[in-house]
Design an enzyme around this catalytic site. Sequence first.
Site, PDB file in Angstrom:
ATOM      1  N   GLU A  72       0.966  -2.868  12.654  1.00 17.35           N
ATOM      2  CA  GLU A  72       1.230  -4.303  12.557  1.00 17.35           C
ATOM      3  C   GLU A  72       1.655  -4.939  13.885  1.00 17.35           C
ATOM      4  OE1 GLU A  72       4.031  -4.860   9.393  1.00 17.35           O
ATOM      5  OE2 GLU A  72       2.477  -4.656   7.847  1.00 17.35           O
TER       6      GLU A  72
ATOM      7  N   TRP B 250       0.833  -1.208   0.000  1.00 20.19           N
ATOM      8  CA  TRP B 250       0.000   0.000   0.000  1.00 20.19           C
ATOM      9  C   TRP B 250       0.863   1.252   0.000  1.00 20.19           C
ATOM     10  CZ3 TRP B 250      -2.038   2.560   4.990  1.00 20.19           C
ATOM     11  CH2 TRP B 250      -1.116   2.424   6.037  1.00 20.19           C
TER      12      TRP B 250
HETATM   13  C1  BGC Z   1       6.260  -6.250   7.258  1.00 21.26           C
HETATM   14  C2  BGC Z   1       5.024  -6.821   6.617  1.00 21.26           C
HETATM   15  C3  BGC Z   1       5.446  -7.746   5.507  1.00 21.26           C
HETATM   16  C4  BGC Z   1       6.359  -8.820   6.064  1.00 21.26           C
HETATM   17  C5  BGC Z   1       6.845  -9.822   5.066  1.00 21.26           C
HETATM   18  C6  BGC Z   1       7.194  -7.351   7.694  1.00 21.26           C
HETATM   19  O1  BGC Z   1       8.387  -6.765   8.119  1.00 21.26           O
HETATM   20  O2  BGC Z   1       5.938  -5.485   8.367  1.00 21.26           O
HETATM   21  O3  BGC Z   1       4.192  -5.790   6.138  1.00 21.26           O
HETATM   22  O4  BGC Z   1       4.326  -8.313   4.885  1.00 21.26           O
HETATM   23  O5  BGC Z   1       7.502  -8.202   6.614  1.00 21.26           O
HETATM   24  O6  BGC Z   1       7.484  -9.244   3.976  1.00 21.26           O
HETATM   25  C1  BGC Z   2       4.885  -1.504   7.585  1.00 24.91           C
HETATM   26  C2  BGC Z   2       3.859  -1.587   6.502  1.00 24.91           C
HETATM   27  C3  BGC Z   2       4.526  -1.359   5.167  1.00 24.91           C
HETATM   28  C4  BGC Z   2       5.643  -2.340   4.973  1.00 24.91           C
HETATM   29  C5  BGC Z   2       6.411  -2.071   3.695  1.00 24.91           C
HETATM   30  C6  BGC Z   2       5.994  -2.494   7.288  1.00 24.91           C
HETATM   31  O1  BGC Z   2       6.991  -2.402   8.242  1.00 24.91           O
HETATM   32  O2  BGC Z   2       4.347  -1.805   8.841  1.00 24.91           O
HETATM   33  O3  BGC Z   2       2.850  -0.621   6.731  1.00 24.91           O
HETATM   34  O4  BGC Z   2       3.582  -1.489   4.152  1.00 24.91           O
HETATM   35  O5  BGC Z   2       6.551  -2.224   6.027  1.00 24.91           O
HETATM   36  O6  BGC Z   2       7.035  -0.834   3.740  1.00 24.91           O
END
Ligand code: BGC
Ligand code: BGC
Length: 952
Positions: free
Chosen positions: A694, A554
Amino acid sequence: MEIKALIFDLDGVLTDTAEYHFRGWKRLADEEGIPFTRTDNERLRGLSRRQSLEQLLRGRRVGEDQAQAMMDRKNRYYRDMIKRVTPDDILDGVPELLAELRAAGVKIAVASASKNARDVISRLGIDDQIDAVSDGYSVRRQKPATDLFLHAASQLGVPPPQCVVVEDAASGIEAAKAAGMWAVGIGPVERVGGADAVFPNLRGVGLNDFVTAIARGTRRNDTDNNWVIRENAFEAEKIHHKETIFTIGNGYLCTRGTFEERYPGDRQATLIHGVYDDAPLVYTELANAPDWLPLDLFVEGERLAMYRGEVLNYGRTLDLRNAVLARTVRWRSSKGHTLDMSVERWASLGDEHIFVIRCTIAAVDFDGHVELRAGLNDEVDNEGLIHWSRIAQGNPSPQACFLHSRTRKTGVDICQAAHLTVEGAEDVVYQARDCEGHPASVARFHLEQGQTATAIKLVVMYTSHDTDAPARAVQTKLNEAIARGYGALRADHEAEWTKYWETSGVVIEGDDEAELALRFSLFQLLIATPRQDDRVSIGGRTLSGFGYRGHVFWDTEIFILPFLIFTQPQLARNLLMYRYRTLPGARKKASRSGYEGAMYAWESARTGEETTPPWLPGPDGKLVRIWTGDLQHHVSADVAYAVWQYWRVTGDHEFLIKYGAEIILDTAVFWGSRVQYNADDERYEINDVIGPDEYHVHVNNSIFTNRMVQWHLQTALEVLAWLGRRNPDKATELIKRLDLDEERLDHWNDVISRLYIAYDPETRLMEQFEDFFDLEDIDLQSLEPRAKSIDEMHGFEAVQKLQAIKQPDVLMLLHLMRDDYDEETKRVNWNYYEPRTDHAYGSSLGPSIHAAMGCEVNEIERAYEHFMRAARIDLRDSRGDAGHGIHAASAGGLWQAAVFGFAGLKLSDNGYSTNPRLPAHWRRLAFRFKLRGEDVFVSLPRSTSDLHRGVS
Ligand code: BGC
Ligand code: BGC
């Protein structure tokens, strides 16, 4: 300072047809009974014919036909008069100056808005002294737009900084400067005082006078420093960080700032949009393309490297204006040979398949043999994973080599070719050197003490995504590039960059660090944004590192797109097309998850299918379950939000009709099937999701998600109604294909009115998700100082139970819906959530949004703190992870913080308004944007709250 070209305006500079123009207009004005004097005529200097007519009419309205007839009439009068122009009409001093320039090898162009320029030049008898003419037929936009001068520079093949424009009009001087050229004004200071140097006329003026006067001029003042990222010393422990910072690119690919000759442990990478290959755990990743940089230098048999011999002097600069990365090194070999090397590289923005390295080598204290090897290398990997099989390689000639490789699983072909030339040395011997996996051309030559040689390596690339015959395309393009030559390629490249900065640039006076950081962020976005391909989008770490593997989040729609929607709408449209083209993947995801319609992937790559890794190794090496791909659903509403915002700002109805409506409607279909009805509470709910924050997974009724869904369904109904009026056929087609029957629309209406939104109208506080307020509260301040994120400190399970959040969530919602909530609501929620957010080590997406929101609640100092936190994420590597690539979302958020936050830009139905809230030390904030096709320039000086607005 090196001047390679002079670009002359015609009227008032080379000849005085200005007088004829005056008489032409005068006669027209007399016939129309409009008063017109010589003073009035002064104001027409430098204007196009149409602009002049408008001035002359002083607001009088005339129809288009009538205006055209008037312009034709004036032009007839004028042409009749210039038929009498003879070589005697050349102004004093011009013949001598032209002769001197030709003798000195300086190129000469005439750039005039006039459509009669060629005619006049030939009547003056100077055709054979002029190398190029750019006239009223050459470009659409006239001065003060830069187009005419850039056109001239490109015809001459000279980069703008080496061009001097000679002008007698203020608009021409403005245009020359905006084009990155030097400006010499001819005439009174009141009129041309904006130039770098001013002369009353050209009598007795020579090339040297220009140079000295310009050098004395004030133009290259301190603010120009805020365009260059510098490194003054080499620090081996920071190489990964610096490689990210010194990434260059052109929207086709980006290349990290590793050295041409490499360095042990470096993280070399070139990432090309859309070239993915399979990878364990993460499904798919952008494959590190065969390296186009290799350039090895041997002095008397010793190979130059930063870790051997002696580095006596070192510096690197990345000039954001033209995207040229330059390194200068004074190096002494172990045998004691000292040389100066300066190497520049750039990825052409004029032609995205061309890449250039220029290397100059000067022998400081020796006579001896030098050898240069320039090649290509497919022995590259993604942190250990190899993606390429070799198809072919070779040397069509001693000066050229090629390499053809194919991704192992996805079968994408990439063809590259390189060509080497060395100038400035005698008896250069070229030789083919066809090693397995790295074909090269070798140049051997002799340098004497004090002698300088220059090598140019031209590289060309195509993939099978670009054309069915990449090998042939590479061959043709390489020949074309060689024929055009370095100067012309460079001029095209710089002219393109000038255009981008003209529309996307931002000025922050009074804060060098902020200004440079913001420009750097925009630069990084501009080099990562695809120009020609609408099947790709920007990954979470752009194309500048392996972080997130080139997956699209996003981040693109919510953080990056606003900058592009407002300043480069065509590029924004391309990125939205990516979401249109990946609708099949989104539909697959929805049906696999048991829903209808289209549900976008949390992490998306070429097809749009979900590519979030379900498991990843945690800090202790054990696999950790990643839930984002299963639960972070809000992305579907985020994409719809971006489509709607694009439409609102650009008024691009065609896009909405053909593509955007389908995106908004089919994702609405998904939401209709996603909501659950809770009969006890008589409300709709969306349970088991992850919101933007998250740190909390498996939550119910995330207010961000629910409110965005409510907005989304509402917007879908409005768009459908609009489509019904605007293009009934398309509406009927979509209603049928997406099954948008009455029943479904009724359901949407029902959801809109009864979807649970945890907002207390009394206190105006929003609850991030159900029962968030019941979680244990924690004072983040008490954990300081710390160098870890809250979830690293407490562990993933423990953080679930705390009111500590990774990034703005309720505040993110209020940022997106800032027009719909009052300041009090924003303040109450700011007071609650801002102190509970992990600003320093949570998500990098947070600080810029907090900066924007801080402005909304008038906490300017706090907003500025957040702004600078965002500004330093990459430049200062404040989180220690910049080596994995630029934080793209933060970069886009920074523009939003400046424009939506500090400038307070808001759109309304009939225009826009600003509400400047500048940090105390900012003297001025200025930027441009496009609103429904019109160029808007906003300049907000500190001293006065009145804003100076103008449409340029
Ligand atoms: C991010 C997530 C991502 C995941 C796997 C995490 O560090 O916060 O948004 O989907 O890594 O790539
Ligand atoms: C964030 C997400 C973001 C992803 C990719 C993660 O750490 O929590 O919002 O989309 O990183 O940048």
